[in-house]
Design an enzyme around this catalytic site. Structure first.
Site, PDB file in Angstrom:
ATOM      1  N   HIS A 154       0.842  -1.199   0.000  1.00 26.69           N
ATOM      2  CA  HIS A 154       0.000   0.000   0.000  1.00 26.69           C
ATOM      3  C   HIS A 154       0.878   1.250   0.000  1.00 26.69           C
ATOM      4  O   HIS A 154       1.539   1.538   1.003  1.00 26.69           O
ATOM      5  CB  HIS A 154      -0.882  -0.031   1.241  1.00 26.69           C
ATOM      6  CG  HIS A 154      -1.827   1.125   1.363  1.00 26.69           C
ATOM      7  ND1 HIS A 154      -1.767   2.011   2.417  1.00 26.69           N
ATOM      8  CD2 HIS A 154      -2.823   1.542   0.557  1.00 26.69           C
ATOM      9  CE1 HIS A 154      -2.712   2.920   2.264  1.00 26.69           C
ATOM     10  NE2 HIS A 154      -3.371   2.666   1.144  1.00 26.69           N
ATOM     11  N   GLU A 162       1.723  -0.740  -5.138  1.00 26.56           N
ATOM     12  CA  GLU A 162       0.672   0.206  -5.500  1.00 26.56           C
ATOM     13  C   GLU A 162       1.192   1.630  -5.676  1.00 26.56           C
ATOM     14  O   GLU A 162       1.723   2.212  -4.725  1.00 26.56           O
ATOM     15  CB  GLU A 162      -0.424   0.262  -4.424  1.00 26.56           C
ATOM     16  CG  GLU A 162      -1.477   1.311  -4.760  1.00 26.56           C
ATOM     17  CD  GLU A 162      -2.253   1.830  -3.573  1.00 26.56           C
ATOM     18  OE1 GLU A 162      -3.431   2.176  -3.766  1.00 26.56           O
ATOM     19  OE2 GLU A 162      -1.700   1.897  -2.448  1.00 26.56           O
ATOM     20  N   ASP A 175      -0.421   5.342  -6.275  1.00 28.89           N
ATOM     21  CA  ASP A 175      -1.577   6.202  -6.499  1.00 28.89           C
ATOM     22  C   ASP A 175      -1.114   7.253  -7.511  1.00 28.89           C
ATOM     23  O   ASP A 175       0.006   7.752  -7.396  1.00 28.89           O
ATOM     24  CB  ASP A 175      -2.009   6.897  -5.205  1.00 28.89           C
ATOM     25  CG  ASP A 175      -2.586   5.939  -4.167  1.00 28.89           C
ATOM     26  OD1 ASP A 175      -2.126   5.987  -3.000  1.00 28.89           O
ATOM     27  OD2 ASP A 175      -3.452   5.138  -4.530  1.00 28.89           O
ATOM     28  N   HIS A 186      -0.550  10.229  -3.317  1.00 34.24           N
ATOM     29  CA  HIS A 186      -1.885   9.842  -2.830  1.00 34.24           C
ATOM     30  C   HIS A 186      -2.835  11.035  -2.792  1.00 34.24           C
ATOM     31  O   HIS A 186      -3.929  10.997  -3.356  1.00 34.24           O
ATOM     32  CB  HIS A 186      -1.810   9.221  -1.441  1.00 34.24           C
ATOM     33  CG  HIS A 186      -3.164   8.910  -0.872  1.00 34.24           C
ATOM     34  ND1 HIS A 186      -3.870   9.814  -0.100  1.00 34.24           N
ATOM     35  CD2 HIS A 186      -3.954   7.834  -1.031  1.00 34.24           C
ATOM     36  CE1 HIS A 186      -5.043   9.283   0.215  1.00 34.24           C
ATOM     37  NE2 HIS A 186      -5.129   8.081  -0.343  1.00 34.24           N
ATOM     38  N   GLU A 210      -3.517   3.019  -9.038  1.00 31.50           N
ATOM     39  CA  GLU A 210      -4.835   3.601  -8.776  1.00 31.50           C
ATOM     40  C   GLU A 210      -4.900   4.972  -9.441  1.00 31.50           C
ATOM     41  O   GLU A 210      -4.053   5.828  -9.182  1.00 31.50           O
ATOM     42  CB  GLU A 210      -5.140   3.775  -7.286  1.00 31.50           C
ATOM     43  CG  GLU A 210      -6.535   4.392  -7.072  1.00 31.50           C
ATOM     44  CD  GLU A 210      -6.893   4.715  -5.643  1.00 31.50           C
ATOM     45  OE1 GLU A 210      -7.911   5.413  -5.441  1.00 31.50           O
ATOM     46  OE2 GLU A 210      -6.157   4.300  -4.710  1.00 31.50           O
TER      47      GLU A 210
HETATM   48  O1  G3P Z   1      -6.251   1.729  -3.210  1.00 34.95           O
HETATM   49  C1  G3P Z   1      -6.615   0.940  -2.168  1.00 34.95           C
HETATM   50  C2  G3P Z   1      -6.615   1.785  -0.936  1.00 34.95           C
HETATM   51  O2  G3P Z   1      -5.357   2.280  -0.905  1.00 34.95           O
HETATM   52  C3  G3P Z   1      -7.624   2.871  -1.059  1.00 34.95           C
HETATM   53  O3  G3P Z   1      -7.433   3.883  -0.207  1.00 34.95           O
HETATM   54  O4  G3P Z   1      -6.963   6.237   0.149  1.00 34.95           O
HETATM   55  O5  G3P Z   1      -5.177   4.563   0.532  1.00 34.95           O
HETATM   56  O6  G3P Z   1      -5.863   5.095  -1.739  1.00 34.95           O
HETATM   57  P1  G3P Z   1      -6.294   5.001  -0.313  1.00 34.95           P
HETATM   58 CA    CA Z   2      -4.757   3.653  -3.216  1.00 30.71          CA
END
Ligand code: G3P
Ligand code: CA
Length: 305
Positions: free
Chosen positions: A35, A62, A64, A77, A152
């Site tokens: 994450h 991941e 963002d 993010h 994402e």
């Molecule tokens: O993308 C999965 C999870 O990370 C969603 O929440 O706000 O951390 O991107 P966020």
């Molecule tokens: Ca995310």
């Protein structure tokens, strides 16, 4: 519709289904997604956090994704820069439009060169002072062939409101790196994720070989009817863990609808009713049967043979 699809409608359907993303039901091997990288140990979305995640043997990393003023995808993010950088010090005079109670330092108001001047490490720990915000391309160059990518597309409505086609910028980078080719997907699996349904519907058309997961925090997204609808354009659903805790039966119902189930976010620094984040992850993976999860602590992911 491309020329080969005008041959015959039936032929078009047969050919079309040949190259779409695979529709796994319940996945045997549980998958760990770092994450924002191994963000429990290094500043999120820095090369340090991505490297550590791979050292901790994750399946996917991941990023963002946001967009700079000059149209470059960056790993970030928040829509704004003040939480994870020293922007307030480097650009004290934010563009006037951003003053008052609106977001002050929107990343999209700064060019990549300006963003390169920022320190994206010391907010987390002084030992990371000087680390930079990286572009999606730099993240790909680091991770490709070593782990999977789980991008994402963050806040598409914000970019739509500014006349910026974030999805098309993303599709272009994926294709420039040939990441959508079956050959590349064998060594660098890619899964696209977003809270934005229109975006997931668009990538389903523009990048049909790549699995795509719909993120949600809403109970109404795990009803039978909604799961069946989601399965018409997504290959997976990713409810926040509290939603799955309220509706544990949704995992089987989603699998029956040929959707994978992924959840978020599992972090050691969060106070929960579980003795440890490892116990919490075990419960969701092996008792509730989810297929994958996002964690800040990849080294705590409970692997089972
Ligand atoms: O993308 C999965 C999870 O990370 C969603 O929440 O706000 O951390 O991107 P966020
Ligand atoms: Ca995310």
């Amino acid at each position: 519709m491309t020329s080969w699809q005008t041959v015959t409608p039936i032929l078009a359907v047969v050919l079309a289904t040949a190259v779409v993303a695979p529709r796994p039901a319940a996945q045997a091997r549980k998958q760990a997604i770092a994450h924002r990288g191994a963000s429990g140990y290094a500043p999120e979305h820095t090369l340090a956090a991505y490297r550590l995640a791979m050292e901790q043997k994750v399946d996917f990393v991941e990023p963002d994704l946001g967009v700079t003023k000059d149209g470059v995808l960056i790993c970030l993010h928040d829509d704004t820069l003040e939480r994870t950088t020293n922007i307030a010090k480097v650009f004290p005079d934010a563009p006037p439009a951003q003053r008052g109670n609106g977001p002050r330092w929107l990343a999209n108001d700064f060019t990549l060169d300006e963003i390169r001047r920022l320190d994206a490490g010391s907010w987390f720990d002084q030992k990371y002072t000087g680390l930079k915000i990286v572009t999606f391309q730099e993240m790909i160059d680091l991770v490709k062939g070593k782990a999977g990518l789980y991008p994402e597309l963050k806040s598409p409505p914000l970019y739509v409101s500014r006349g910026i086609d974030q999805e098309q910028i993303f599709v272009k980078v994926i294709k420039q790196n040939k990441l959508e080719t079956p050959e590349s997907l064998k060594t660098t699996p890619v899964i696209i994720q977003s809270f934005d349904e229109p975006t997931i519907r668009r990538v389903a058309k523009d990048l049909p070989t790549i699995p795509r997961v719909f993120l949600t925090s809403k109970d109404e997204d795990v009803t039978d009817a909604r799961l069946k609808e989601l399965a018409t354009f997504a290959t997976g659903i990713a409810p926040e863990k509290v939603v799955i805790a309220r509706h544990p039966d949704m995992v089987k119902r989603a699998h029956d609808a040929h959707l994978t189930v992924t959840s978020w976010t599992f972090r050691a620094d969060e106070k929960t009713t579980y003795p440890s984040v490892k116990d919490e992850m075990s419960h969701f993976l092996y008792d509730l049967g989810i297929d994958a999860l996002f964690t800040n602590n990849p080294d705590q992911f409970p692997r089972r043979p």
